[in-house]
Design an enzyme around this catalytic site. Sequence first.
Site, PDB file in Angstrom:
ATOM      1  N   ARG A  35       0.813  -1.011  -0.099  1.00  0.00           N
ATOM      2  CA  ARG A  35      -0.189   0.040   0.268  1.00  0.00           C
ATOM      3  C   ARG A  35       0.706   1.382  -0.030  1.00  0.00           C
ATOM      4  NH1 ARG A  35      -4.130   2.971   3.551  1.00  0.00           N
ATOM      5  NH2 ARG A  35      -5.880   3.449   1.901  1.00  0.00           N
ATOM      6  N   HIS A  39       0.449   4.098  -2.750  1.00  0.00           N
ATOM      7  CA  HIS A  39       0.207   5.544  -2.424  1.00  0.00           C
ATOM      8  C   HIS A  39       1.244   6.491  -2.861  1.00  0.00           C
ATOM      9  CE1 HIS A  39      -3.823   5.090   0.374  1.00  0.00           C
ATOM     10  NE2 HIS A  39      -3.581   4.351  -0.629  1.00  0.00           N
ATOM     11  N   TRP A 179     -10.531  -8.530   3.068  1.00  0.00           N
ATOM     12  CA  TRP A 179     -11.337  -8.782   1.966  1.00  0.00           C
ATOM     13  C   TRP A 179     -11.504 -10.285   1.844  1.00  0.00           C
ATOM     14  CZ3 TRP A 179      -8.102  -4.734   2.251  1.00  0.00           C
ATOM     15  CH2 TRP A 179      -8.834  -3.228   1.815  1.00  0.00           C
TER      16      TRP A 179
HETATM   17  C1  HEM Z   1      -9.534   1.195  -6.302  1.00  0.00           C
HETATM   18  C2  HEM Z   1      -9.317   2.213  -5.383  1.00  0.00           C
HETATM   19  C3  HEM Z   1      -9.084   2.024  -4.066  1.00  0.00           C
HETATM   20  C4  HEM Z   1      -9.528   2.374  -2.755  1.00  0.00           C
HETATM   21  C5  HEM Z   1     -10.669   3.019  -2.822  1.00  0.00           C
HETATM   22  C6  HEM Z   1      -8.668   1.654  -1.857  1.00  0.00           C
HETATM   23  C7  HEM Z   1      -9.060   1.920  -0.533  1.00  0.00           C
HETATM   24  C8  HEM Z   1      -8.425   1.172   0.652  1.00  0.00           C
HETATM   25  C9  HEM Z   1      -8.704   1.208   2.049  1.00  0.00           C
HETATM   26  C10 HEM Z   1      -9.742   2.159   2.716  1.00  0.00           C
HETATM   27  C11 HEM Z   1      -7.902   0.265   2.790  1.00  0.00           C
HETATM   28  C12 HEM Z   1      -7.894   0.320   4.257  1.00  0.00           C
HETATM   29  C13 HEM Z   1      -6.666   1.258   4.772  1.00  0.00           C
HETATM   30  C14 HEM Z   1      -6.583   1.032   6.260  1.00  0.00           C
HETATM   31  O1  HEM Z   1      -7.717   1.192   6.959  1.00  0.00           O
HETATM   32  O2  HEM Z   1      -5.581   0.493   6.791  1.00  0.00           O
HETATM   33  C15 HEM Z   1      -6.979  -0.129   1.619  1.00  0.00           C
HETATM   34  C16 HEM Z   1      -6.161  -1.080   1.961  1.00  0.00           C
HETATM   35  C17 HEM Z   1      -5.196  -1.594   1.053  1.00  0.00           C
HETATM   36  N1  HEM Z   1      -5.150  -1.140  -0.338  1.00  0.00           N
HETATM   37 FE1  HEM Z   1      -6.402  -0.081  -1.239  1.00  0.00          FE
HETATM   38  N2  HEM Z   1      -7.858   1.031  -2.181  1.00  0.00           N
HETATM   39  C18 HEM Z   1      -7.684   1.233  -3.647  1.00  0.00           C
HETATM   40  C19 HEM Z   1      -6.714   0.717  -4.578  1.00  0.00           C
HETATM   41  C20 HEM Z   1      -5.781  -0.129  -4.196  1.00  0.00           C
HETATM   42  C21 HEM Z   1      -4.680  -0.247  -5.220  1.00  0.00           C
HETATM   43  C22 HEM Z   1      -4.647   0.046  -6.599  1.00  0.00           C
HETATM   44  C23 HEM Z   1      -3.748  -1.124  -4.357  1.00  0.00           C
HETATM   45  C24 HEM Z   1      -2.479  -1.762  -5.113  1.00  0.00           C
HETATM   46  C25 HEM Z   1      -2.204  -2.069  -6.171  1.00  0.00           C
HETATM   47  C26 HEM Z   1      -4.494  -1.224  -3.063  1.00  0.00           C
HETATM   48  C27 HEM Z   1      -3.565  -2.032  -2.116  1.00  0.00           C
HETATM   49  C28 HEM Z   1      -3.957  -1.967  -0.794  1.00  0.00           C
HETATM   50  C29 HEM Z   1      -3.420  -2.985   0.200  1.00  0.00           C
HETATM   51  C30 HEM Z   1      -2.390  -3.887   0.094  1.00  0.00           C
HETATM   52  C31 HEM Z   1      -4.303  -2.546   1.431  1.00  0.00           C
HETATM   53  C32 HEM Z   1      -4.134  -3.281   2.765  1.00  0.00           C
HETATM   54  C33 HEM Z   1      -3.171  -2.454   3.460  1.00  0.00           C
HETATM   55  C34 HEM Z   1      -2.829  -3.042   4.898  1.00  0.00           C
HETATM   56  O3  HEM Z   1      -3.081  -4.343   5.218  1.00  0.00           O
HETATM   57  O4  HEM Z   1      -2.529  -2.509   6.039  1.00  0.00           O
HETATM   58  N3  HEM Z   1      -5.375  -0.419  -3.047  1.00  0.00           N
HETATM   59  N4  HEM Z   1      -7.250   0.286   0.487  1.00  0.00           N
END
Ligand code: HEM
Length: 294
Positions: A35, A39, A179
């Site tokens: 992530r 970002h 998820w």
């Molecule tokens: C499509 C639009 C996207 C939205 C709205 C979104 C939103 C989010 C949100 C709200 C979280 C939770 C953050 C937290 O509470 O710690 C998250 C986690 C995450 N996202 Fe996304 N995301 C998007 C796209 C992506 C993309 C493009 C990637 C990487 C290619 C990605 C990789 C991740 C990963 C790996 C986590 C888990 C982080 C953790 O476990 O700490 N996301 N995302």
Amino acid sequence: MASQKGDFEAVRRDIASLLDAPDWDDGSYGPIVVRLAWHASGTYHVETGKGGSSGAGMRYEAEGGDPANAGLQHARVLLEPIKEKHPWITYSDLWTLAGVVAVKEMGGPEIQWIPGRTDFDSEEFCPPRGLLPDGAQASDHLRDIFYRMGFNDQEIVALSGAHSLGRCHADRSGWDGPWVVNPTRFSNQYYKMLTKFKWTKKEWTGPFQYRNDDLGEELMMLPTDLALIEDDAFRPWVHAYAEDKDKFFADFAKAFAKLIELGVDRTKPYESAPAKSKELGAPEHGTGLGRAKL
Ligand code: HEM
């Protein structure tokens, strides 16, 4: 022992060795590191050429403190000893390389990674806040955000498959839960969850999210995740990736390699910013606020 300048293999090995963490979330720092790489890159604007993976602006409050980046200081602090050990690497190269190593270590595809990103030396170069997607929105928002970076519908769906990793944290984004059942294994589970299960509104005091517990534990989806299966142009790709893991791995690798190349300018001299270990955990370096607290 310090490595020789340019020994990225040594950096890769050190990143790989610190990802396993029994006390962290589901047992790996891999997801949060992926992530961080995303970002760091996802601020790009294809028309102005601004933003993107160079700069490592999250070291500054202007970008690190964007509520969208809440929690990512944990990944930055985690990588700090690697920066100290290999001081010649730029933060922006380190963060993107860490994402690529983490995907591979969690069983995902090999992603092309090319060094050469440089770091900002002042906060004034940070991109404005609000450029990253908001999970509460629908498919038109996803298109606004990802078309701005130069991605198409297929790439949006492929990149979203990263949500096979990790989880939401109520104290960061406000949403809560993973998820998929095995969130430290890179897989196409996310698409299977979207195509096979019925998602209903979660009744709780937190922000709107979907839930399903057919597999014995509660799993979640954001409104933007559900948008992929509801939208006529996104849906065929969700099905394609649910059915063909190899195609997903290949397409994800391509799209992620493109993501971490956004905004990279290799004409600038490769000079690394000094390590910031002492200051990084401090609020002025961007602990960010959780959405729930806004
Ligand atoms: C499509 C639009 C996207 C939205 C709205 C979104 C939103 C989010 C949100 C709200 C979280 C939770 C953050 C937290 O509470 O710690 C998250 C986690 C995450 N996202 Fe996304 N995301 C998007 C796209 C992506 C993309 C493009 C990637 C990487 C290619 C990605 C990789 C991740 C990963 C790996 C986590 C888990 C982080 C953790 O476990 O700490 N996301 N995302």
